[in-house]
Design an enzyme around this catalytic site. Sequence first.
Site, PDB file in Angstrom:
ATOM      1  N   ARG A 223      -7.796   5.685   5.762  1.00  0.00           N
ATOM      2  CA  ARG A 223      -7.527   4.254   5.765  1.00  0.00           C
ATOM      3  C   ARG A 223      -6.159   4.012   6.399  1.00  0.00           C
ATOM      4  O   ARG A 223      -5.295   4.902   6.404  1.00  0.00           O
ATOM      5  CB  ARG A 223      -7.522   3.696   4.339  1.00  0.00           C
ATOM      6  N   HIS A 271     -11.560   1.403  14.393  1.00  0.00           N
ATOM      7  CA  HIS A 271     -12.275   1.663  13.134  1.00  0.00           C
ATOM      8  C   HIS A 271     -13.762   1.902  13.390  1.00  0.00           C
ATOM      9  O   HIS A 271     -14.639   1.279  12.767  1.00  0.00           O
ATOM     10  CB  HIS A 271     -12.086   0.489  12.167  1.00  0.00           C
TER      11      HIS A 271
END
Length: 308
Positions: A223, A271
Amino acid sequence: MALLFKVDDARGDIWKSLFQTHAPDIDVRLWPDIGDPSQVRYFAAWQPPKNLHERFPHLEVIFATSAGVDQFDLGELPEHINVVRMLDPGIAKGMIEYACFAVLSLHRQIPLYLQQQQARQWQEHELMPARRRRVGVMGLGNLGVSVLESLRPFGFELHGWARSQKHVDGVECYAANDHLQPFLNQCDILICLLPLTDDTRGILNARTFAAMPEGAQLINLGRGGHLVENDLLDALASGQLAHAIVDVLNDEPPAEDHPFWHHPGIWMTPHIGANTSPDSAFEVLLANIRRHQRGEAMLGEIARDQGY
């Protein structure tokens, strides 16, 4: 008994079609067409809205459409509502593909050769055998283990670190904070696949980079909150790190003036390491609903005290 999805329209239509075909007894609804809220027992989303349990008084399970749940405000949810992360085999496959691409690109010095191409420079560099390249994975859950197993055939020296002791064939495993530095000392290429918790937030920082061999390289597939971005920039500027591949950021998308956009030592992707696909995730989700209906434990239930 209804299952409510809060996903984009295209994926929602696929989810609904799959349930209509294979599990017509489950009433699938797509946000914002919620129907009678008292009938909603299951909710599936990347990030649920606030006060979900108040809006749906008989809600029993929230299914994350992602492998992690750090985007959830777990403190807001009553204890009786189960939270289940997605164990889509397609997520693991996507992470394996990305991790292998990234590791092999760094191992074969592709960033350097691309820079040389831009400079019209034709220069060969010594090729290090894979057996002499040490690759470490932070996070030895399903994704971390799958990545390590996929890297093993290339012959890399493999290391892994997790909060608790694990055993992975062909991998030297380290556990807990006391063994983090010895693990980092062995990482020429470091891959972060940790869940984001209070303990792991900011773990990719100046201290971590200093413990790695000079000229080491980083791949962040966890993350954005794992990475202290300014510390990465400093480590690249000093030569402590040679290159970084980042698929996740604190703010997505990054601002137009974000330094990662044009940094020669950073590859940045939006992402895309892995995404949940209804086609590959449907059987997992349906099996978990059936388990819940039978009063059995579901796969991927998170521990509230650990956050994953």
